[in-house]
Design an enzyme around this catalytic site. Structure first.
Site, mmCIF file in Angstrom:
data_model
loop_
_atom_site.group_PDB
_atom_site.id
_atom_site.type_symbol
_atom_site.label_atom_id
_atom_site.label_comp_id
_atom_site.label_asym_id
_atom_site.label_seq_id
_atom_site.Cartn_x
_atom_site.Cartn_y
_atom_site.Cartn_z
ATOM 1 N N HIS A 235 45.357 22.946 -46.434
ATOM 2 C CA HIS A 235 44.790 21.660 -46.843
ATOM 3 C C HIS A 235 43.292 21.697 -46.553
ATOM 4 O O HIS A 235 42.860 22.114 -45.487
ATOM 5 C CB HIS A 235 45.468 20.528 -46.079
ATOM 6 C CG HIS A 235 44.782 19.212 -46.246
ATOM 7 N ND1 HIS A 235 44.419 18.729 -47.486
ATOM 8 C CD2 HIS A 235 44.368 18.292 -45.341
ATOM 9 C CE1 HIS A 235 43.821 17.562 -47.329
ATOM 10 N NE2 HIS A 235 43.776 17.274 -46.046
ATOM 11 N N ASN B 129 37.626 16.596 -49.386
ATOM 12 C CA ASN B 129 39.056 16.481 -49.090
ATOM 13 C C ASN B 129 39.707 15.636 -50.185
ATOM 14 O O ASN B 129 39.454 14.438 -50.274
ATOM 15 C CB ASN B 129 39.218 15.821 -47.712
ATOM 16 C CG ASN B 129 40.662 15.653 -47.290
ATOM 17 O OD1 ASN B 129 41.584 15.843 -48.093
ATOM 18 N ND2 ASN B 129 40.855 15.283 -46.043
ATOM 19 N N CYS C 14 48.074 13.708 -46.968
ATOM 20 C CA CYS C 14 47.515 15.037 -47.262
ATOM 21 C C CYS C 14 48.573 16.140 -47.211
ATOM 22 O O CYS C 14 48.323 17.252 -47.679
ATOM 23 C CB CYS C 14 46.364 15.364 -46.319
ATOM 24 S SG CYS C 14 45.055 14.141 -46.369
HETATM 25 N N1 ACO Z 1 26.262 11.148 -41.072
HETATM 26 C C1 ACO Z 1 25.531 11.130 -39.958
HETATM 27 N N2 ACO Z 1 26.021 10.799 -38.759
HETATM 28 C C2 ACO Z 1 27.326 10.507 -38.684
HETATM 29 C C3 ACO Z 1 28.149 10.506 -39.816
HETATM 30 C C4 ACO Z 1 27.579 10.842 -41.055
HETATM 31 N N3 ACO Z 1 28.283 10.893 -42.206
HETATM 32 N N4 ACO Z 1 29.396 10.158 -39.436
HETATM 33 C C5 ACO Z 1 29.373 9.953 -38.116
HETATM 34 N N5 ACO Z 1 28.108 10.156 -37.651
HETATM 35 C C6 ACO Z 1 27.636 10.052 -36.289
HETATM 36 C C7 ACO Z 1 28.448 9.087 -35.458
HETATM 37 O O1 ACO Z 1 28.006 7.769 -35.639
HETATM 38 C C8 ACO Z 1 28.159 9.591 -34.071
HETATM 39 O O2 ACO Z 1 26.897 9.115 -33.672
HETATM 40 P P1 ACO Z 1 26.633 8.658 -32.153
HETATM 41 O O3 ACO Z 1 26.883 9.880 -31.339
HETATM 42 O O4 ACO Z 1 25.209 8.212 -32.217
HETATM 43 O O5 ACO Z 1 27.630 7.571 -31.921
HETATM 44 C C9 ACO Z 1 28.058 11.091 -34.234
HETATM 45 O O6 ACO Z 1 27.784 11.312 -35.634
HETATM 46 C C10 ACO Z 1 29.303 11.848 -33.829
HETATM 47 O O7 ACO Z 1 30.399 11.197 -34.409
HETATM 48 P P2 ACO Z 1 31.847 11.790 -34.243
HETATM 49 O O8 ACO Z 1 32.843 10.997 -35.026
HETATM 50 O O9 ACO Z 1 32.140 12.027 -32.796
HETATM 51 O O10 ACO Z 1 31.629 13.174 -34.951
HETATM 52 P P3 ACO Z 1 32.545 14.449 -34.928
HETATM 53 O O11 ACO Z 1 31.798 15.584 -34.433
HETATM 54 O O12 ACO Z 1 33.885 14.152 -34.333
HETATM 55 O O13 ACO Z 1 32.739 14.674 -36.480
HETATM 56 C C11 ACO Z 1 34.389 14.353 -38.152
HETATM 57 C C12 ACO Z 1 33.357 13.684 -37.266
HETATM 58 C C13 ACO Z 1 33.703 15.285 -39.106
HETATM 59 C C14 ACO Z 1 35.147 13.291 -38.953
HETATM 60 C C15 ACO Z 1 35.366 15.129 -37.250
HETATM 61 O O14 ACO Z 1 35.888 14.320 -36.241
HETATM 62 C C16 ACO Z 1 36.477 15.717 -38.007
HETATM 63 O O15 ACO Z 1 36.303 16.638 -38.764
HETATM 64 N N6 ACO Z 1 37.695 15.238 -37.788
HETATM 65 C C17 ACO Z 1 38.822 15.704 -38.521
HETATM 66 C C18 ACO Z 1 39.148 14.652 -39.435
HETATM 67 C C19 ACO Z 1 39.255 15.101 -40.852
HETATM 68 O O16 ACO Z 1 38.928 16.163 -41.299
HETATM 69 N N7 ACO Z 1 39.795 14.168 -41.569
HETATM 70 C C20 ACO Z 1 40.031 14.342 -42.908
HETATM 71 C C21 ACO Z 1 41.177 13.539 -43.260
HETATM 72 S S1 ACO Z 1 42.536 13.946 -42.325
HETATM 73 C C22 ACO Z 1 43.265 15.111 -43.070
HETATM 74 O O17 ACO Z 1 43.033 15.390 -44.194
HETATM 75 C C23 ACO Z 1 44.241 15.856 -42.241
#
Ligand code: ACO
Length: 325
Positions: free
Chosen positions: A252, A282, A119
Protein backbone atom coordinates in the site's frame (compact mmCIF):
# COMPACT_ATOMS: atom_id res chain seq x y z
CA UNK A 1 -8.38 -31.17 -9.49
CA UNK A 2 -7.89 -28.20 -7.14
CA UNK A 3 -9.22 -24.89 -8.36
CA UNK A 4 -7.04 -21.81 -8.04
CA UNK A 5 -7.39 -18.19 -9.09
CA UNK A 6 -4.94 -16.26 -11.23
CA UNK A 7 -4.61 -12.62 -12.31
CA UNK A 8 -4.99 -12.51 -16.09
CA UNK A 9 -5.13 -8.75 -16.61
CA UNK A 10 -4.38 -5.51 -14.79
CA UNK A 11 -5.48 -1.94 -15.47
CA UNK A 12 -5.46 1.45 -13.84
CA UNK A 13 -6.60 5.01 -14.31
CA UNK A 14 -5.64 8.41 -12.90
CA UNK A 15 -7.75 11.52 -13.46
CA UNK A 16 -6.01 14.10 -15.66
CA UNK A 17 -5.54 16.88 -13.08
CA UNK A 18 -2.07 16.43 -11.54
CA UNK A 19 -1.06 18.63 -8.62
CA UNK A 20 2.58 18.83 -7.60
CA UNK A 21 3.42 19.68 -4.01
CA UNK A 22 4.11 23.24 -5.16
CA UNK A 23 0.66 23.44 -6.80
CA UNK A 24 -1.00 22.17 -3.62
CA UNK A 25 1.07 24.48 -1.39
CA UNK A 26 -0.03 27.45 -3.51
CA UNK A 27 -3.68 26.35 -3.22
CA UNK A 28 -3.44 25.98 0.58
CA UNK A 29 -1.64 29.31 0.94
CA UNK A 30 -4.79 31.09 -0.25
CA UNK A 31 -6.37 30.01 3.09
CA UNK A 32 -3.22 30.80 5.06
CA UNK A 33 -2.19 27.12 5.41
CA UNK A 34 1.58 26.72 5.16
CA UNK A 35 3.31 23.69 3.69
CA UNK A 36 6.21 23.07 1.35
CA UNK A 37 7.53 20.61 -1.19
CA UNK A 38 10.51 19.99 1.13
CA UNK A 39 8.32 19.03 4.13
CA UNK A 40 6.04 16.74 2.13
CA UNK A 41 8.88 14.98 0.27
CA UNK A 42 10.98 14.50 3.40
CA UNK A 43 8.16 13.09 5.59
CA UNK A 44 6.24 11.09 2.95
CA UNK A 45 8.10 10.77 -0.37
CA UNK A 46 5.06 12.29 -2.13
CA UNK A 47 5.79 14.77 -4.95
CA UNK A 48 2.42 14.86 -6.75
CA UNK A 49 -1.11 13.47 -6.68
CA UNK A 50 -4.12 13.45 -9.05
CA UNK A 51 -7.50 14.97 -8.17
CA UNK A 52 -10.71 14.08 -10.01
CA UNK A 53 -12.92 16.86 -11.40
CA UNK A 54 -15.94 17.63 -9.15
CA UNK A 55 -18.41 15.70 -11.32
CA UNK A 56 -16.22 12.58 -11.58
CA UNK A 57 -17.03 9.73 -9.18
CA UNK A 58 -15.27 6.59 -7.99
CA UNK A 59 -17.27 4.50 -10.48
CA UNK A 60 -16.05 6.69 -13.36
CA UNK A 61 -12.42 6.02 -12.38
CA UNK A 62 -13.25 2.33 -11.78
CA UNK A 63 -14.78 2.08 -15.27
CA UNK A 64 -11.59 3.26 -17.00
CA UNK A 65 -9.35 0.99 -14.91
CA UNK A 66 -11.71 -1.96 -15.50
CA UNK A 67 -11.69 -1.44 -19.27
CA UNK A 68 -7.89 -1.57 -19.28
CA UNK A 69 -7.86 -4.73 -17.14
CA UNK A 70 -10.47 -6.44 -19.33
CA UNK A 71 -8.50 -5.61 -22.48
CA UNK A 72 -5.32 -6.96 -20.88
CA UNK A 73 -7.18 -10.19 -19.97
CA UNK A 74 -8.64 -10.36 -23.49
CA UNK A 75 -12.18 -10.52 -22.07
CA UNK A 76 -15.45 -8.66 -22.58
CA UNK A 77 -17.38 -7.22 -19.63
CA UNK A 78 -20.09 -9.82 -20.38
CA UNK A 79 -17.58 -12.59 -19.54
CA UNK A 80 -17.31 -11.36 -15.93
CA UNK A 81 -19.36 -13.22 -13.30
CA UNK A 82 -18.37 -11.28 -10.16
CA UNK A 83 -17.61 -7.59 -9.50
CA UNK A 84 -16.10 -6.36 -6.24
CA UNK A 85 -15.20 -2.69 -5.75
CA UNK A 86 -13.08 -1.75 -2.75
CA UNK A 87 -13.77 1.87 -1.86
CA UNK A 88 -14.28 4.22 1.08
CA UNK A 89 -15.47 7.02 -1.20
CA UNK A 90 -18.49 5.45 -2.93
CA UNK A 91 -20.63 7.35 -5.45
CA UNK A 92 -23.66 7.14 -3.14
CA UNK A 93 -24.66 5.81 0.28
CA UNK A 94 -26.37 3.14 -1.81
CA UNK A 95 -26.56 1.45 -4.26
CA UNK A 96 -23.01 0.16 -4.24
CA UNK A 97 -20.36 1.59 -6.53
CA UNK A 98 -19.95 -1.96 -7.86
CA UNK A 99 -23.52 -2.06 -9.20
CA UNK A 100 -23.05 1.39 -10.75
CA UNK A 101 -19.83 0.15 -12.36
CA UNK A 102 -21.63 -2.95 -13.61
CA UNK A 103 -24.25 -0.76 -15.29
CA UNK A 104 -21.59 1.53 -16.81
CA UNK A 105 -19.86 -1.58 -18.20
CA UNK A 106 -23.16 -2.36 -19.93
CA UNK A 107 -23.75 -5.71 -18.25
CA UNK A 108 -26.24 -7.16 -15.75
CA UNK A 109 -26.91 -10.26 -13.74
CA UNK A 110 -23.66 -11.15 -12.01
CA UNK A 111 -23.20 -10.34 -8.30
CA UNK A 112 -21.66 -6.93 -7.65
CA UNK A 113 -20.83 -5.49 -4.24
CA UNK A 114 -18.58 -3.00 -2.48
CA UNK A 115 -16.03 -3.90 0.13
CA UNK A 116 -15.07 -1.35 2.76
CA UNK A 117 -11.74 -1.92 4.47
CA UNK A 118 -10.24 1.51 3.73
CA UNK A 119 -6.61 1.22 2.50
CA UNK A 120 -6.68 -2.59 2.95
CA UNK A 121 -9.81 -2.78 0.77
CA UNK A 122 -8.15 -4.16 -2.35
CA UNK A 123 -6.34 -6.88 -0.37
CA UNK A 124 -9.63 -7.88 1.26
CA UNK A 125 -11.45 -7.79 -2.11
CA UNK A 126 -8.81 -9.95 -3.80
CA UNK A 127 -8.89 -12.44 -0.91
CA UNK A 128 -12.71 -12.66 -1.09
CA UNK A 129 -12.69 -13.07 -4.89
CA UNK A 130 -10.00 -15.77 -4.59
CA UNK A 131 -12.11 -17.65 -2.03
CA UNK A 132 -15.22 -17.39 -4.24
CA UNK A 133 -13.29 -18.67 -7.25
CA UNK A 134 -11.81 -21.55 -5.26
CA UNK A 135 -15.30 -22.65 -4.13
CA UNK A 136 -16.72 -22.37 -7.65
CA UNK A 137 -19.00 -19.43 -6.79
CA UNK A 138 -17.28 -17.38 -9.51
CA UNK A 139 -14.93 -18.04 -12.44
CA UNK A 140 -14.02 -14.63 -13.85
CA UNK A 141 -13.95 -11.81 -11.31
CA UNK A 142 -13.34 -8.11 -11.77
CA UNK A 143 -11.69 -6.77 -8.60
CA UNK A 144 -11.31 -3.01 -8.38
CA UNK A 145 -9.96 -0.41 -5.96
CA UNK A 146 -11.34 3.06 -6.71
CA UNK A 147 -11.19 6.24 -4.67
CA UNK A 148 -11.92 9.95 -4.81
CA UNK A 149 -10.24 10.72 -1.48
CA UNK A 150 -9.98 14.41 -2.42
CA UNK A 151 -13.71 14.59 -1.50
CA UNK A 152 -13.13 13.71 2.15
CA UNK A 153 -10.03 15.80 2.84
CA UNK A 154 -9.97 18.79 5.17
CA UNK A 155 -7.90 21.30 3.20
CA UNK A 156 -7.36 23.27 6.41
CA UNK A 157 -5.54 20.29 7.98
CA UNK A 158 -2.07 20.28 6.43
CA UNK A 159 -1.16 17.09 8.32
CA UNK A 160 -3.57 15.04 6.18
CA UNK A 161 -4.61 16.90 3.01
CA UNK A 162 -1.14 16.67 1.47
CA UNK A 163 -1.08 12.87 1.71
CA UNK A 164 -3.92 11.62 -0.50
CA UNK A 165 -4.96 11.43 -4.15
CA UNK A 166 -7.63 9.96 -6.44
CA UNK A 167 -7.38 6.99 -8.82
CA UNK A 168 -8.41 3.44 -9.59
CA UNK A 169 -6.79 0.09 -10.27
CA UNK A 170 -8.35 -3.19 -11.35
CA UNK A 171 -7.50 -6.81 -11.97
CA UNK A 172 -9.28 -9.66 -13.69
CA UNK A 173 -9.01 -12.82 -11.57
CA UNK A 174 -9.82 -16.09 -13.34
CA UNK A 175 -10.21 -19.71 -12.27
CA UNK A 176 -7.12 -21.73 -13.11
CA UNK A 177 -5.70 -25.20 -12.60
CA UNK A 178 -2.38 -23.66 -11.53
CA UNK A 179 -1.88 -20.96 -8.85
CA UNK A 180 -2.22 -17.90 -9.11
CA UNK A 181 -2.91 -16.75 -5.66
CA UNK A 182 -0.82 -18.80 -3.23
CA UNK A 183 -2.09 -17.49 0.12
CA UNK A 184 -4.08 -14.63 1.62
CA UNK A 185 -4.36 -13.01 5.06
CA UNK A 186 -6.96 -10.56 6.39
CA UNK A 187 -6.95 -8.97 9.84
CA UNK A 188 -8.74 -6.21 11.75
CA UNK A 189 -8.70 -4.66 15.20
CA UNK A 190 -11.47 -2.15 15.79
CA UNK A 191 -9.96 -0.76 18.96
CA UNK A 192 -7.81 1.48 16.76
CA UNK A 193 -10.84 2.96 14.96
CA UNK A 194 -10.14 6.45 16.28
CA UNK A 195 -6.62 6.98 14.91
CA UNK A 196 -7.74 7.07 11.27
CA UNK A 197 -11.37 7.78 10.45
CA UNK A 198 -14.00 9.94 8.80
CA UNK A 199 -16.35 10.20 11.79
CA UNK A 200 -19.37 11.79 10.09
CA UNK A 201 -22.52 10.08 8.90
CA UNK A 202 -25.81 10.93 7.21
CA UNK A 203 -28.86 11.02 9.47
CA UNK A 204 -32.23 12.70 9.24
CA UNK A 205 -31.24 14.37 5.97
CA UNK A 206 -28.15 15.99 7.50
CA UNK A 207 -24.47 15.21 7.86
CA UNK A 208 -23.85 14.41 11.53
CA UNK A 209 -20.29 14.77 12.78
CA UNK A 210 -17.24 15.66 10.72
CA UNK A 211 -17.25 14.28 7.16
CA UNK A 212 -13.48 14.81 6.64
CA UNK A 213 -10.54 12.51 7.32
CA UNK A 214 -8.96 12.60 10.80
CA UNK A 215 -5.65 10.93 11.52
CA UNK A 216 -3.15 10.55 14.33
CA UNK A 217 -0.15 10.31 11.97
CA UNK A 218 2.53 9.03 14.38
CA UNK A 219 0.16 6.37 15.83
CA UNK A 220 -0.77 5.18 12.32
CA UNK A 221 2.89 5.09 11.31
CA UNK A 222 3.91 2.93 14.28
CA UNK A 223 1.05 0.48 13.90
CA UNK A 224 1.45 0.19 10.11
CA UNK A 225 5.14 -0.69 10.23
CA UNK A 226 4.53 -3.44 12.80
CA UNK A 227 1.56 -5.18 11.19
CA UNK A 228 2.92 -5.00 7.62
CA UNK A 229 6.10 -6.91 8.46
CA UNK A 230 4.14 -9.47 10.53
CA UNK A 231 1.47 -10.11 7.90
CA UNK A 232 4.10 -10.47 5.16
CA UNK A 233 5.88 -13.17 7.18
CA UNK A 234 2.66 -15.02 8.00
CA UNK A 235 1.36 -15.09 4.41
CA UNK A 236 4.75 -16.37 3.24
CA UNK A 237 4.75 -19.06 5.93
CA UNK A 238 1.22 -20.10 4.91
CA UNK A 239 2.51 -20.72 1.35
CA UNK A 240 5.69 -22.43 2.57
CA UNK A 241 7.89 -19.65 1.15
CA UNK A 242 10.35 -17.14 2.62
CA UNK A 243 11.27 -13.51 1.97
CA UNK A 244 14.01 -14.76 -0.39
CA UNK A 245 11.32 -16.13 -2.74
CA UNK A 246 9.70 -12.73 -3.26
CA UNK A 247 10.47 -11.08 -6.63
CA UNK A 248 8.35 -7.98 -5.99
CA UNK A 249 6.77 -6.32 -2.98
CA UNK A 250 3.77 -4.18 -3.95
CA UNK A 251 2.78 -2.45 -0.72
CA UNK A 252 0.00 0.00 0.00
CA UNK A 253 1.41 3.36 -1.08
CA UNK A 254 0.91 5.52 2.03
CA UNK A 255 4.35 6.80 2.82
CA UNK A 256 7.81 5.95 1.48
CA UNK A 257 9.17 5.70 5.02
CA UNK A 258 6.60 3.01 5.94
CA UNK A 259 7.45 1.09 2.75
CA UNK A 260 11.22 1.32 3.27
CA UNK A 261 10.92 0.30 6.90
CA UNK A 262 8.80 -2.75 6.01
CA UNK A 263 11.14 -3.76 3.17
CA UNK A 264 14.10 -3.48 5.53
CA UNK A 265 12.42 -5.69 8.15
CA UNK A 266 11.80 -8.27 5.41
CA UNK A 267 15.39 -7.93 4.15
CA UNK A 268 14.11 -6.94 0.70
CA UNK A 269 16.17 -4.40 -1.26
CA UNK A 270 14.53 -1.18 -2.40
CA UNK A 271 14.95 -2.49 -5.97
CA UNK A 272 12.32 -5.17 -5.18
CA UNK A 273 9.65 -2.69 -4.12
CA UNK A 274 7.18 -1.13 -6.59
CA UNK A 275 6.82 2.53 -5.55
CA UNK A 276 4.25 4.93 -6.98
CA UNK A 277 3.56 7.07 -3.90
CA UNK A 278 5.89 9.81 -5.21
CA UNK A 279 3.59 10.42 -8.18
CA UNK A 280 0.16 9.20 -6.97
CA UNK A 281 0.10 10.09 -3.26
CA UNK A 282 -1.97 7.72 -1.13
CA UNK A 283 -4.97 6.56 -3.17
CA UNK A 284 -6.24 4.25 -0.38
CA UNK A 285 -7.91 1.12 -1.80
CA UNK A 286 -6.69 2.02 -5.30
CA UNK A 287 -3.01 2.25 -4.43
CA UNK A 288 -2.05 -1.45 -4.60
CA UNK A 289 -3.76 -2.28 -7.94
CA UNK A 290 -2.44 1.01 -9.37
CA UNK A 291 1.13 0.11 -8.35
CA UNK A 292 0.70 -3.46 -9.59
CA UNK A 293 -0.46 -2.22 -12.98
CA UNK A 294 2.45 0.21 -13.22
CA UNK A 295 4.91 -2.62 -12.46
CA UNK A 296 3.27 -4.96 -15.01
CA UNK A 297 3.03 -2.39 -17.78
CA UNK A 298 6.60 -1.09 -17.43
CA UNK A 299 7.84 -4.69 -17.67
CA UNK A 300 9.32 -5.06 -14.19
CA UNK A 301 6.74 -7.62 -13.03
CA UNK A 302 6.99 -10.66 -15.31
CA UNK A 303 4.82 -13.77 -15.73
CA UNK A 304 5.82 -16.52 -13.29
CA UNK A 305 7.27 -14.13 -10.73
CA UNK A 306 6.25 -14.18 -7.07
CA UNK A 307 4.57 -10.98 -5.91
CA UNK A 308 3.64 -9.98 -2.37
CA UNK A 309 0.81 -7.44 -2.06
CA UNK A 310 0.14 -5.97 1.37
CA UNK A 311 -1.98 -3.24 2.82
CA UNK A 312 -2.97 -1.51 6.02
CA UNK A 313 -5.66 1.05 6.70
CA UNK A 314 -8.39 2.50 8.85
CA UNK A 315 -10.27 0.14 11.11
CA UNK A 316 -7.53 -0.84 11.75
CA UNK A 317 -7.42 -3.40 8.96
CA UNK A 318 -4.46 -5.11 7.37
CA UNK A 319 -3.72 -8.03 5.10
CA UNK A 320 -1.59 -9.58 2.37
CA UNK A 321 -1.92 -11.59 -0.83
CA UNK A 322 0.95 -13.72 -2.10
CA UNK A 323 0.69 -14.70 -5.75
CA UNK A 324 2.41 -15.93 -8.86
CA UNK A 325 1.82 -13.73 -11.89
N1 ACO B 1 3.60 20.93 6.00
C1 ACO B 1 4.39 21.50 6.91
N2 ACO B 1 4.37 21.19 8.21
C2 ACO B 1 3.52 20.24 8.60
C3 ACO B 1 2.65 19.60 7.71
C4 ACO B 1 2.70 19.98 6.35
N3 ACO B 1 1.93 19.42 5.40
N4 ACO B 1 1.91 18.71 8.39
C5 ACO B 1 2.29 18.76 9.67
N5 ACO B 1 3.27 19.70 9.81
C6 ACO B 1 3.97 20.08 11.02
C7 ACO B 1 3.15 19.86 12.27
O1 ACO B 1 2.29 20.94 12.51
C8 ACO B 1 4.24 19.76 13.30
O2 ACO B 1 4.67 21.06 13.63
P1 ACO B 1 5.06 21.44 15.14
O3 ACO B 1 6.19 20.54 15.48
O4 ACO B 1 5.41 22.89 15.01
O5 ACO B 1 3.81 21.16 15.92
C9 ACO B 1 5.37 19.06 12.59
O6 ACO B 1 5.12 19.25 11.18
C10 ACO B 1 5.48 17.59 12.89
O7 ACO B 1 4.20 17.03 12.78
P2 ACO B 1 3.99 15.48 12.96
O8 ACO B 1 2.57 15.10 12.70
O9 ACO B 1 4.60 15.03 14.25
O10 ACO B 1 4.88 14.98 11.77
P3 ACO B 1 5.40 13.52 11.48
O11 ACO B 1 6.85 13.53 11.39
O12 ACO B 1 4.74 12.51 12.36
O13 ACO B 1 4.86 13.33 10.01
C11 ACO B 1 3.11 12.19 8.88
C12 ACO B 1 3.48 13.37 9.76
C13 ACO B 1 3.79 12.33 7.55
C14 ACO B 1 1.60 12.16 8.66
C15 ACO B 1 3.58 10.90 9.58
O14 ACO B 1 3.09 10.83 10.89
C16 ACO B 1 3.16 9.69 8.86
O15 ACO B 1 3.65 9.40 7.80
N6 ACO B 1 2.27 8.90 9.44
C17 ACO B 1 1.77 7.74 8.79
C18 ACO B 1 0.43 8.07 8.39
C19 ACO B 1 0.16 7.83 6.95
O16 ACO B 1 0.96 7.56 6.10
N7 ACO B 1 -1.12 7.90 6.73
C20 ACO B 1 -1.64 7.68 5.48
C21 ACO B 1 -2.97 7.16 5.64
S1 ACO B 1 -2.97 5.74 6.58
C22 ACO B 1 -2.74 4.55 5.59
O17 ACO B 1 -2.86 4.66 4.42
C23 ACO B 1 -2.33 3.28 6.24
Amino acid sequence: MRRFSRITGTGSYLPPRRLTNADLAAQLAVDGIETSDEWIVERTGIRARYFAAPDVTASDLALEASRHALTAADLQASDIDLIIVATSTPDMVFPSTATILQHKLGVAGCPAFDLQAVCSGFIYALAVADAMIQTGAASKALVVGAEVFSRILDFKDRGTCVLFGDGAGAVVLEASTTPGILATEMHADGKHMGILCVPGNVSGGKILGDPTLKMDGPAVFKLAVGVLADVARSVLAKAGLTEADVDWLVPHQANIRIMQSTAKKLKLGDDKVIVTVHDHGNTSAASIPLALDVGVRDGRIQPGQTVLLEGVGGGFTWGAVLLKM
